[in-house]
Design a protein around this motif. Structure first.
Motif, PDB file in Angstrom:
ATOM      1  N   GLU A   1       0.810  -1.220   0.000  1.00 27.13           N
ATOM      2  CA  GLU A   1       0.000   0.000   0.000  1.00 27.13           C
ATOM      3  C   GLU A   1       0.847   1.275   0.000  1.00 27.13           C
ATOM      4  O   GLU A   1       0.330   2.374  -0.164  1.00 27.13           O
ATOM      5  CB  GLU A   1      -0.925   0.034   1.232  1.00 27.13           C
TER       6      GLU A   1
ATOM      7  N   SER B   1       1.097  -0.977  11.737  1.00 23.27           N
ATOM      8  CA  SER B   1      -0.197  -0.328  11.915  1.00 23.27           C
ATOM      9  C   SER B   1      -0.079   1.102  12.411  1.00 23.27           C
ATOM     10  O   SER B   1      -1.078   1.751  12.680  1.00 23.27           O
ATOM     11  CB  SER B   1      -1.043  -1.123  12.909  1.00 23.27           C
TER      12      SER B   1
ATOM     13  N   ASP C   1      -4.628   2.714   9.061  1.00 23.44           N
ATOM     14  CA  ASP C   1      -5.466   1.604   8.626  1.00 23.44           C
ATOM     15  C   ASP C   1      -4.701   0.774   7.602  1.00 23.44           C
ATOM     16  O   ASP C   1      -3.520   1.009   7.343  1.00 23.44           O
ATOM     17  CB  ASP C   1      -6.814   2.109   8.082  1.00 23.44           C
ATOM     18  N   ARG C   2      -5.357  -0.178   7.000  1.00 20.48           N
ATOM     19  CA  ARG C   2      -4.681  -1.084   6.058  1.00 20.48           C
ATOM     20  C   ARG C   2      -4.173  -0.376   4.802  1.00 20.48           C
ATOM     21  O   ARG C   2      -3.294  -0.874   4.106  1.00 20.48           O
ATOM     22  CB  ARG C   2      -5.618  -2.228   5.669  1.00 20.48           C
ATOM     23  N   ASN C   3      -4.713   0.818   4.497  1.00 21.88           N
ATOM     24  CA  ASN C   3      -4.271   1.586   3.332  1.00 21.88           C
ATOM     25  C   ASN C   3      -3.320   2.715   3.694  1.00 21.88           C
ATOM     26  O   ASN C   3      -3.087   3.623   2.908  1.00 21.88           O
ATOM     27  CB  ASN C   3      -5.484   2.144   2.587  1.00 21.88           C
TER      28      ASN C   3
ATOM     29  N   GLY D   1       1.034  -6.727  12.715  1.00 18.11           N
ATOM     30  CA  GLY D   1      -0.147  -6.091  12.132  1.00 18.11           C
ATOM     31  C   GLY D   1      -1.462  -6.748  12.511  1.00 18.11           C
ATOM     32  O   GLY D   1      -2.425  -6.059  12.875  1.00 18.11           O
ATOM     33  N   ASP D   2      -1.529  -8.068  12.441  1.00 19.86           N
ATOM     34  CA  ASP D   2      -2.786  -8.756  12.756  1.00 19.86           C
ATOM     35  C   ASP D   2      -3.225  -8.488  14.188  1.00 19.86           C
ATOM     36  O   ASP D   2      -4.406  -8.294  14.455  1.00 19.86           O
ATOM     37  CB  ASP D   2      -2.647 -10.266  12.526  1.00 19.86           C
TER      38      ASP D   2
ATOM     39  N   TYR E   1      -4.563  -4.722  14.502  1.00 18.18           N
ATOM     40  CA  TYR E   1      -5.912  -4.499  13.975  1.00 18.18           C
ATOM     41  C   TYR E   1      -6.982  -5.223  14.805  1.00 18.18           C
ATOM     42  O   TYR E   1      -8.159  -4.906  14.701  1.00 18.18           O
ATOM     43  CB  TYR E   1      -5.997  -4.947  12.518  1.00 18.18           C
TER      44      TYR E   1
END
Length: 200
Positions: A88, A120, A133-135, A169-170, A173
């Motif tokens: 990203e 993150s 966020d993920r983006n 990351g996991d 989130y």
């Protein structure tokens, strides 16, 4: 005389670029061609690196390839981690370059306050953390909390004893609540913390 010509050429090259032409600071100038410092030293960038630059900020340079340059207050290279690169985009001490074409530059005070960049977000000494966020866009999640023993955020823990713990990351989130004694997640993979912000 030759020294002055080199400075004039580099300053002219810096001035030739549009809006993100570089940065002028008390310690010197940063541009696409290199760095001219007020202490009299000059650092020229190779052509490949110059063409790879997408963002110049007060604490360094962010590139498309992730070969970022981090600078101290005197515009000399530092040995800090340059951040990370994801599909990203890339996150560094100077800012964020996203593959959707957007760029976010960090102010100098924030850049020098950073101690950890994780998948993150960003953890700072002062607790002014940035959650992503993920983006790689900022989120409105709570940034955690700061105690005399350190700070806890979605990206990790920074302790005043000098230790840092980055969260994957996991896990980041999955967090729904950060409290003074630990972290609660949606999946039930909670983390309990002792008085020194170490896992128990």
């Amino acid at each position: 005389m030759r020294f002055l010509v080199v400075i004039a050429v580099m300053v002219a090259a810096v001035g030739a670029f549009p809006s993100n032409a570089g940065y002028v600071l008390p310690a010197g100038n940063i541009g696409y061609s290199g760095i001219v410092r007020t202490d009299g030293t000059i650092e020229a960038f190779p052509g490949d690196f110059s063409h790879d630059i997408v963002l110049i900020g007060p604490s360094g340079i962010v590139t498309k390839s992730g070969k970022n340059v981090q600078l101290d207050r005197n515009l000399h290279r530092t040995k800090r981690s340059a951040g990370f690169v994801r599909p990203e985009g890339s996150v560094g001490y100077s800012g964020i370059v996203r593959t959707d074409g957007t760029i976010e530059a960090f102010p100098g005070d924030f850049s020098f306050d950073i101690v950890l960049i994780g998948p993150s977000g960003i953890v700072t000494k002062s607790g002014k953390n940035v959650q992503l966020d993920r983006n790689l866009h900022r989120t409105k999640r709570s940034a955690g909390f700061v105690r005399p023993e350190g700070s806890v955020g979605y990206s990790g823990i920074v302790r005043t004893d000098g230790t840092i713990e980055a969260f994957p990351g996991d896990f980041s989130y999955d967090i729904v609540l950060i409290g003074p004694s630990g972290i609660v997640t949606k999946s039930g993979k909670n983390v309990q913390l002792d008085r020194n912000l170490h896992r128990v």
